[in-house]
Motif scaffolding. Structure first.
Motif, short mmCIF file in Angstrom:
data_model
loop_
_atom_site.label_atom_id
_atom_site.label_comp_id
_atom_site.label_asym_id
_atom_site.label_seq_id
_atom_site.Cartn_x
_atom_site.Cartn_y
_atom_site.Cartn_z
N LYS A 663 -6.75 6.19 -5.45
CA LYS A 663 -5.91 5.39 -4.55
C LYS A 663 -6.84 4.53 -3.71
O LYS A 663 -7.56 5.05 -2.84
N LEU A 664 -6.82 3.22 -3.96
CA LEU A 664 -7.76 2.32 -3.33
C LEU A 664 -7.64 2.32 -1.81
O LEU A 664 -8.63 2.39 -1.09
N HIS A 665 -6.40 2.24 -1.31
CA HIS A 665 -6.17 2.20 0.14
C HIS A 665 -5.40 3.44 0.58
O HIS A 665 -4.43 3.85 -0.07
N THR A 689 -2.04 3.33 -1.73
CA THR A 689 -1.92 2.61 -2.98
C THR A 689 -1.23 3.49 -4.01
O THR A 689 -1.41 4.71 -4.03
N GLY A 690 -0.45 2.89 -4.88
CA GLY A 690 0.28 3.65 -5.88
C GLY A 690 -0.62 4.41 -6.84
O GLY A 690 -1.73 3.97 -7.17
N SER A 719 4.32 1.93 -7.69
CA SER A 719 4.42 1.09 -6.50
C SER A 719 3.79 1.81 -5.31
O SER A 719 3.65 3.03 -5.29
N ALA A 720 3.40 1.03 -4.31
CA ALA A 720 2.75 1.59 -3.12
C ALA A 720 3.64 2.63 -2.45
O ALA A 720 4.86 2.52 -2.44
N TYR A 721 3.00 3.65 -1.90
CA TYR A 721 3.71 4.75 -1.25
C TYR A 721 3.59 4.57 0.26
O TYR A 721 2.49 4.40 0.80
N HIS A 722 4.71 4.57 0.96
CA HIS A 722 4.66 4.57 2.42
C HIS A 722 5.89 5.29 2.98
O HIS A 722 6.95 5.34 2.35
#
Length: 791
Positions: A663-665, A689-690, A719-722
């Motif tokens: 996960k990049l970010h 990041t997803g 998709s990105a996780y938040h």
């Protein structure tokens, strides 16, 4: 000139002689919570006149050596009132201290204790220690705070994904985390798809996460160590606390058996949503329970015995067609012995058992796996001087693996009963490490661990042509399982495979001044047991397997460099670290690997390599009405499995590709706000990041059937996780210290109802014939209310 030189030498000799002629004595003892005599780990003891300090070990013991004289002892610890006492030392002295928990009054809302400032001088990095008081200030989702979710908010740590157990540290896999509860290994840390952890916060005393710079007394895993200790129980008076929530409830009872000498604590927790589902005639259900116990007896000032245990289980039932159960059982017998005012020891005999079972009605399968280990360890801490401490000890573990007991499930099941080959192993280790202060600015930790792992019988072991359990099919350009050519029979405890590794560890801290320091660490670690879990399979399984002649032990080398800064009178702290880690013998699955019922996992695995690198930053606000931290990680995790020879392409053509847990970010913001003595608020925002994934990039027809084709491994992402979690806690009578003390907790998990993707499914619409992508989410918004009480 000659006489002047002689005078200087005489003066120098006299000063050295005076320094060494000062007779020194040792001050040692135990530091506890004054109200219940719980020992306190990591308490700071400082003697300003001598400018020396030390901290208590995991069992509350401290030791420092000083010249005879009168000193001020300054003792401080998170969540407790500062303690100062003058003491005159004329001989070796044992002095125990009891600390008082900080109280919150009506006109004292501000949190003034500096709870989380960076430790500038200690050569300890890539480490986070969280007191249970800090954890309990975080948002309480579904009525209770979660110990495991608290570490997700730290830099370098991510959750595997929603609906999955475990966590990932610095690009490492779930099985690379050594999770210890009272020194016993916990193999699965989650309840209810990761919604709860197995750690009941009511019974936890403290926890510490090592991401790097891992001390030599820990081994057997390559990603991290999560070291958690349970409370010992109040040996002064009886207390009860618990909570009632919408999904689960919990209860803890503690008290003395023999006052001032022996105590117990028992904590139970369980969910009951499955009962509500049954009342609604719902065929699906999921529930869990766990039980924590601990007993201790102090024979005298030098000997203390502890017995602790944990028993937990989960049960998922989908219309009696898919049933999944799993659970941990832990038991530990510990003996603390103080040999002298400078030598402390701990001996432990530990039992750990993890079992995992699935029943699948559609294929008529009932499958159960299990891993047990019996562990003996003996550790010593030697306070040689104020500038030098030694840790040394031994550790021996016996493993028993059951990869699968297979039975038919259902009256018409085609499955034949079978028992996959059981496996056995020994893991032994010895270590020594030193903590040394070289000057006021420079401190050093260094050590060496030697580990040895032996696979032993009784077992029938397959043999393969050219010693290759995986073969490459040149015609179809795929890797396939090799057919065994025969077997070799090994009798009980007969050696099958043997590995030995030296694991050096070193960490250095250089203080630029009182508020700034630079730290660097290196460690090598070995991992001999592996979680074989192909979640891309139609039937994901949990199988723990030992290293052998085919499945090699993983070897990690990690280097980290960090900068640590306290500012604004320690109100704020900044920690920044960069790391690089490389792993040898990283197991990788061949395309299409299916673990269901496989008797030899080596037939679907190849040995490759892995690497991870990144930057971690953490900014903390330590005091005031608003406290908390923000953490950010920028990192990459990759693996590569090249061909074994020039004719083979390897996995993904032998090129580096994203690891499943890359996960990049990773951004997390955690805050706690004291609105008033009665109301406290909390919030956590998470962005990641997803997760890496492999999506189909085309399709083709084969004998009238549409078949999807796939591109390079893990070249796509979910998709990105938040998510935002919030909570509010209302305490009607915050100043009440005796009798019934209650509080209400209101929380929202995933406040804005984000449908985070756990996975994607790809299918063809039967009506239109067009391809469709469907996002599969597990949790939306989850509101909750709970009532917590203690008396």
């Amino acid at each position: 000139m000659k006489s002047r030189i002689l005078s200087v030498l005489a003066l120098l000799f006299a000063s050295v002689f005076h320094a060494y002629s000062q007779e020194k004595v040792t001050l040692s003892g135990i530091i506890t919570n004054k109200s219940n005599t719980e020992t306190l780990f990591g308490v700071s003891i400082y003697i300003p006149e001598a400018k020396v300090g030390t901290t208590t070990n995991s069992y509350g013991f401290y030791s420092t050596t000083l010249p005879k004289g009168t000193y001020t002892i300054v003792i401080s610890y998170v969540g407790y009132d500062r303690l100062e006492e003058s003491i005159t030392l004329t001989e070796n002295t044992k002095k125990n201290f009891g600390m008082t928990e900080s109280s919150k009054t009506l006109d004292e809302v501000l949190i003034t204790t500096n709870t989380m400032q960076a430790d500038i001088r200690k050569p300890e990095m890539s480490t986070n220690k969280l007191s249970i008081a800090t954890v309990k200030k975080m948002p309480a989702v579904l009525g209770e705070v979660d110990v495991l979710k608290s570490i997700f908010q730290l830099p370098g740590v991510t959750n595997a994904q929603e609906g999955a157990s475990g966590f990932n540290v610095r690009g490492g896999s779930v099985d690379g985390n050594l999770v210890l509860l009272d020194e016993a290994v916990v193999y699965n840390t989650s309840h209810l798809f990761g919604f709860f952890s197995v750690f009941n916060a009511d019974v936890i005393k403290d926890l510490k996460l090592y991401k790097g710079g891992i001390p030599a007394n820990f081994g057997g895993r390559i990603s991290s160590v999560l070291d958690i200790y349970q409370k010992e129980g109040n040996n002064q008076e009886f207390h009860v606390n618990g909570g009632i929530g919408l999904v689960s409830s919990r209860l803890l009872v503690e008290g003395p058996i023999v006052k001032d000498r022996s105590s117990f604590v028992v904590a139970g927790r369980g969910s009951y949503a499955h009962l509500l589902l049954k009342l609604a005639d719902e065929p699906n259900s999921a529930y869990f329970y766990d039980l924590n116990t601990k007993f201790n007896y102090r024979f005298n000032d030098k000997n203390n015995v502890f017995v602790s245990g944990y028993f937990g289980n989960d049960d998922l039932n989908l219309n009696n067609s898919f049933i999944n159960t799993y659970g941990n059982k832990l038991l530990n017998l510990r003996w603390n012995h103080i040999f002298s005012d400078k030598i402390f020891s701990n001996a432990s005999a530990i039992y750990s058992d993890y079992d995992y079972q699935i029943k699948i009605k559609t294929i008529g399968l009932d499958w159960k796996a299990e891993v047990k280990n019996y562990n003996f360890k003996y550790d010593f801490k030697h306070y040689v001087s104020n500038n030098l401490t030694l840790d040394y000890g031994i550790n021996s573990i016996y493993y028993a693996f059951n990869p699968g007991t297979i039975r038919p499930f259902g009256a018409s099941s085609p499955i034949n009963p079978d028992q996959l080959a059981k496996k056995y192993a020994f893991e032994n280790a010895a270590y020594i490490s030193a903590g040394q202060r070289l000057s006021d600015k420079l401190s050093l930790n260094y050590g060496l661990r030697y580990s040895n792992f032996q696979r032993v019988g009784a077992q029938e072991v397959y043999t393969y042509a050219n010693n290759q359990p995986v073969i490459y099919n040149k015609e179809f350009h795929i890797y396939e399982e090799a057919d065994p050519t025969g077997t070799i029979s090994y009798k009980k405890n007969k050696k099958i495979a043997n590995f030995g590794n030296l694991e050096p560890r070193v960490a250095l801290a250089y203080s630029l001044n009182n508020d700034n320091s630079i730290k660097v660490s290196y460690n090598r670690m070995s991992q001999y047991v592996h979680l074989i879990s192909n979640t891309a399979s139609a039937t994901p399984l949990d199988i723990w397997a030992p290293s052998d002649q085919y499945l090699k032990p993983e070897i990690l080398d990690q280097l980290a460099l960090g900068y640590f800064h306290n500012f604004k009178d320690d109100k704020y702290s900044l920690e920044a670290e960069t790391f690089y880690k490389k792993v040898k013998n990283k197991a990788d699955y061949i395309d299409g690997a299916d673990l269901l019922g496989i008797d030899a996992v080596e037939r679907v695995l190849l040995n490759g390599e892995g690497r991870a690198y990144g930057l971690e930053m953490m900014l903390k606000k330590n005091t005031g009405r608003l406290t908390g931290w923000g953490s950010y990680t920028l990192s990459k995790a990759q693996q590569r499995t090249p061909g074994r020879n020039a004719d083979e392409p390897g996995i993904n053509n032998g090129e580096w590709y994203r690891a499943n847990y890359d996960k990049l970010h990773n951004l997390s913001v955690t805050g706690a706000y004291s609105l008033s003595p009665k109301w406290s608020l909390g919030a956590i925002f998470t962005f990641q990041t997803g997760k890496a994934a492999t999506f189909p990039d085309g399709k083709y027809l084969y004998q009238g059937v549409t078949v999807a084709s796939y591109g390079a491994r893990n070249e796509n992402s979910l998709s990105a996780y938040h998510r935002l979690d919030v909570s509010a806690t209302y305490t009607p009578k915050p100043n009440k210290r005796k009798g019934w003390q209650g509080e209400w907790n209101f929380s929202f998990y995933n406040l804005y109802n984000r449908n985070n993707a756990a996975s994607y499914s790809f299918r063809q619409n039967e009506d239109t014939g067009r391809n469709e992508t469907r996002r599969i989410s597990i949790f939306g918004i989850v509101p909750s209310v709970a009532y917590n009480v203690k008396f």
